[in-house]
Scaffold this motif. Sequence first.
Motif, PDB file in Angstrom:
ATOM      1  N   GLU A  89      49.937   2.819  99.991  1.00 45.97           N
ATOM      2  CA  GLU A  89      49.009   2.008  99.204  1.00 45.97           C
ATOM      3  C   GLU A  89      48.999   0.560  99.682  1.00 45.97           C
ATOM      4  OE1 GLU A  89      50.331   2.643  95.254  1.00 45.97           O
ATOM      5  OE2 GLU A  89      49.173   4.495  94.990  1.00 45.97           O
ATOM      6  N   ARG A  90      50.154   0.062 100.130  1.00 44.31           N
ATOM      7  CA  ARG A  90      50.202  -1.304 100.673  1.00 44.31           C
ATOM      8  C   ARG A  90      49.352  -1.406 101.928  1.00 44.31           C
ATOM      9  NH1 ARG A  90      55.292  -1.696 101.678  1.00 44.31           N
ATOM     10  NH2 ARG A  90      55.887  -2.628  99.689  1.00 44.31           N
ATOM     11  N   VAL A  91      49.381  -0.359 102.761  1.00 39.20           N
ATOM     12  CA  VAL A  91      48.588  -0.361 103.988  1.00 39.20           C
ATOM     13  C   VAL A  91      47.098  -0.299 103.682  1.00 39.20           C
ATOM     14  CG1 VAL A  91      48.053   0.968 106.059  1.00 39.20           C
ATOM     15  CG2 VAL A  91      50.437   0.591 105.399  1.00 39.20           C
ATOM     16  N   GLY A  92      46.737   0.404 102.591  1.00 41.62           N
ATOM     17  CA  GLY A  92      45.318   0.495 102.240  1.00 41.62           C
ATOM     18  C   GLY A  92      44.833   1.904 101.938  1.00 41.62           C
ATOM     19  N   PHE A  93      45.719   2.901 101.966  1.00 34.94           N
ATOM     20  CA  PHE A  93      45.338   4.272 101.643  1.00 34.94           C
ATOM     21  C   PHE A  93      45.404   4.484 100.127  1.00 34.94           C
ATOM     22  CE2 PHE A  93      47.325   4.603 105.917  1.00 34.94           C
ATOM     23  CZ  PHE A  93      46.192   4.962 106.622  1.00 34.94           C
ATOM     24  N   ASP A  94      44.469   5.248  99.607  1.00 41.13           N
ATOM     25  CA  ASP A  94      44.450   5.568  98.179  1.00 41.13           C
ATOM     26  C   ASP A  94      45.299   6.820  97.965  1.00 41.13           C
ATOM     27  OD1 ASP A  94      43.965   6.055  95.532  1.00 41.13           O
ATOM     28  OD2 ASP A  94      41.796   5.752  95.657  1.00 41.13           O
ATOM     29  N   ALA A  95      46.541   6.623  97.542  1.00 40.73           N
ATOM     30  CA  ALA A  95      47.479   7.737  97.423  1.00 40.73           C
ATOM     31  C   ALA A  95      47.018   8.779  96.419  1.00 40.73           C
ATOM     32  CB  ALA A  95      48.864   7.210  97.044  1.00 40.73           C
ATOM     33  N   GLU A  96      46.266   8.388  95.392  1.00 39.39           N
ATOM     34  CA  GLU A  96      45.846   9.328  94.361  1.00 39.39           C
ATOM     35  C   GLU A  96      44.763  10.294  94.864  1.00 39.39           C
ATOM     36  OE1 GLU A  96      44.648   7.137  90.969  1.00 39.39           O
ATOM     37  OE2 GLU A  96      46.677   6.412  90.497  1.00 39.39           O
ATOM     38  N   LYS A  97      44.054   9.916  95.915  1.00 38.35           N
ATOM     39  CA  LYS A  97      42.966  10.748  96.414  1.00 38.35           C
ATOM     40  C   LYS A  97      43.367  11.600  97.617  1.00 38.35           C
ATOM     41  CE  LYS A  97      39.294   7.646  94.834  1.00 38.35           C
ATOM     42  NZ  LYS A  97      38.098   6.845  95.239  1.00 38.35           N
ATOM     43  N   LEU A  98      44.631  11.520  98.023  1.00 38.16           N
ATOM     44  CA  LEU A  98      45.077  12.290  99.179  1.00 38.16           C
ATOM     45  C   LEU A  98      45.438  13.710  98.769  1.00 38.16           C
ATOM     46  CD1 LEU A  98      47.368   9.646 100.951  1.00 38.16           C
ATOM     47  CD2 LEU A  98      44.992  10.225 101.473  1.00 38.16           C
ATOM     48  N   TYR A 145      48.000  16.530  99.237  1.00 42.03           N
ATOM     49  CA  TYR A 145      49.372  16.747  99.701  1.00 42.03           C
ATOM     50  C   TYR A 145      49.584  18.247  99.901  1.00 42.03           C
ATOM     51  CZ  TYR A 145      49.820  11.974  97.997  1.00 42.03           C
ATOM     52  OH  TYR A 145      49.645  10.634  97.786  1.00 42.03           O
ATOM     53  N   THR A 146      49.147  18.706 101.050  1.00 43.94           N
ATOM     54  CA  THR A 146      49.182  20.147 101.338  1.00 43.94           C
ATOM     55  C   THR A 146      50.036  20.498 102.545  1.00 43.94           C
ATOM     56  OG1 THR A 146      47.169  19.939 102.681  1.00 43.94           O
ATOM     57  CG2 THR A 146      46.891  20.464 100.334  1.00 43.94           C
ATOM     58  N   ARG A 180      47.889  14.032 105.356  1.00 43.63           N
ATOM     59  CA  ARG A 180      47.663  13.454 106.677  1.00 43.63           C
ATOM     60  C   ARG A 180      46.642  12.323 106.595  1.00 43.63           C
ATOM     61  NH1 ARG A 180      48.929  15.485 111.501  1.00 43.63           N
ATOM     62  NH2 ARG A 180      49.309  17.546 110.558  1.00 43.63           N
ATOM     63  N   VAL A 181      46.963  11.194 107.260  1.00 45.42           N
ATOM     64  CA  VAL A 181      46.057  10.051 107.340  1.00 45.42           C
ATOM     65  C   VAL A 181      46.065   9.540 108.779  1.00 45.42           C
ATOM     66  CG1 VAL A 181      46.345   9.357 104.917  1.00 45.42           C
ATOM     67  CG2 VAL A 181      47.878   8.441 106.678  1.00 45.42           C
ATOM     68  N   ILE A 182      45.155   8.639 109.090  1.00 48.69           N
ATOM     69  CA  ILE A 182      45.068   8.031 110.417  1.00 48.69           C
ATOM     70  C   ILE A 182      45.220   6.521 110.268  1.00 48.69           C
ATOM     71  CG2 ILE A 182      43.656   7.654 112.480  1.00 48.69           C
ATOM     72  CD1 ILE A 182      44.572  10.497 112.217  1.00 48.69           C
ATOM     73  N   ALA A 183      46.171   5.941 111.017  1.00 50.70           N
ATOM     74  CA  ALA A 183      46.362   4.487 111.026  1.00 50.70           C
ATOM     75  C   ALA A 183      45.582   3.892 112.181  1.00 50.70           C
ATOM     76  CB  ALA A 183      47.845   4.136 111.166  1.00 50.70           C
ATOM     77  N   GLY A 184      44.785   2.880 111.909  1.00 50.35           N
ATOM     78  CA  GLY A 184      44.001   2.256 112.973  1.00 50.35           C
ATOM     79  C   GLY A 184      44.874   1.589 114.016  1.00 50.35           C
ATOM     80  N   LEU A 219      49.432   9.821 110.735  1.00 50.27           N
ATOM     81  CA  LEU A 219      50.639   9.628 109.931  1.00 50.27           C
ATOM     82  C   LEU A 219      50.628  10.623 108.788  1.00 50.27           C
ATOM     83  CD1 LEU A 219      50.587   5.732 109.526  1.00 50.27           C
ATOM     84  CD2 LEU A 219      51.680   7.044 111.340  1.00 50.27           C
ATOM     85  N   LEU A 220      51.782  10.769 108.162  1.00 53.05           N
ATOM     86  CA  LEU A 220      51.898  11.575 106.960  1.00 53.05           C
ATOM     87  C   LEU A 220      52.272  10.667 105.795  1.00 53.05           C
ATOM     88  CD1 LEU A 220      53.822  14.748 108.217  1.00 53.05           C
ATOM     89  CD2 LEU A 220      51.352  14.472 107.877  1.00 53.05           C
ATOM     90  N   VAL A 221      51.753  10.989 104.637  1.00 51.94           N
ATOM     91  CA  VAL A 221      52.122  10.281 103.409  1.00 51.94           C
ATOM     92  C   VAL A 221      52.803  11.287 102.491  1.00 51.94           C
ATOM     93  CG1 VAL A 221      51.298   8.999 101.407  1.00 51.94           C
ATOM     94  CG2 VAL A 221      50.196   8.693 103.625  1.00 51.94           C
ATOM     95  N   ALA A 222      54.076  11.028 102.179  1.00 46.73           N
ATOM     96  CA  ALA A 222      54.821  11.947 101.329  1.00 46.73           C
ATOM     97  C   ALA A 222      54.284  11.907  99.903  1.00 46.73           C
ATOM     98  CB  ALA A 222      56.306  11.602 101.347  1.00 46.73           C
ATOM     99  N   ALA A 223      54.362  13.027  99.244  1.00 49.50           N
ATOM    100  CA  ALA A 223      53.927  13.096  97.851  1.00 49.50           C
ATOM    101  C   ALA A 223      54.752  12.125  97.009  1.00 49.50           C
ATOM    102  CB  ALA A 223      54.075  14.519  97.328  1.00 49.50           C
ATOM    103  N   PRO A 224      54.200  11.621  95.932  1.00 43.01           N
ATOM    104  CA  PRO A 224      54.910  10.634  95.094  1.00 43.01           C
ATOM    105  C   PRO A 224      56.287  11.126  94.669  1.00 43.01           C
ATOM    106  CG  PRO A 224      52.612  10.785  94.418  1.00 43.01           C
ATOM    107  CD  PRO A 224      52.836  11.879  95.418  1.00 43.01           C
ATOM    108  N   GLY A 225      57.295  10.249  94.860  1.00 45.20           N
ATOM    109  CA  GLY A 225      58.656  10.561  94.459  1.00 45.20           C
ATOM    110  C   GLY A 225      59.440  11.407  95.435  1.00 45.20           C
TER     111      GLY A 225
END
Length: 223
Positions: free
Chosen positions: A144-153, A155-156, A170-174, A188-194
């Motif tokens: 979220e600090r980088v700019g990704f909306d964690a709630e809309k990802l 997690y599969t 999965r997300v892509i960092a510019g 990149l990967l974003v781990a599920a909350p917690g």
Amino acid sequence: MGIGLALLIFNDASGDASGISSDTLGRVFYLGVLGAVIGAGILASRHRFGDMARNLALWLLVVLLLVAGYQYRYELQDVANRVTVGLVPGSPLSVTDSEGQNTVTLEKLPNGHFEARLSIDGKPVRVLVDTGATSTVLTTRDAERVGFDAEKLAYTIPISTANGNATAARVIAGEIRLGAITRRNMPLLVAAPGMLEQSLLGMNFIGALSGFDVRGDRMILRD
């Protein structure tokens, strides 16, 4: 000044005047005029010679320091980087060799791990270097600090962490920047909350380098 200008004009055709080239004559003329202006200014100020000599010495010292700082700018930058590494754990020490290859050195933390301070899409992120991780994984807080909306990802994607099995998105960092090393459009990967306490720098970034090795308390990454 008139004589100097005349010599330069007449010397232009032949390229030589009394064995002196036009370039040398021009420099002598320039320095002579500059010295005359400075000397006239000193005489017109009517200050004591001791005060003038001290002021000239101070200005000369300032000029020498500026020249020395410019000539040794890369060495001074290296010293500043080393001081920063010592004061701020995880700060990368970047060095560029004579062939233009960038090298980043990380210092081992007291807990025995290597930590790095990345810049992901312009935002600072502290990551733990994990050569056993296939991908670079962000916590939801860092994402979220980088700019990704964690709630809309979504997690599969199943992943394995030190805390056990988890899921990630999965997300892509510019842009990912580690000191002088930069990689663009990296997945990149974003781990599920917690599911993850600290973001990890994995082999998808490290493997994109020309090489890395660990020497004692230092990890050296080569672009």
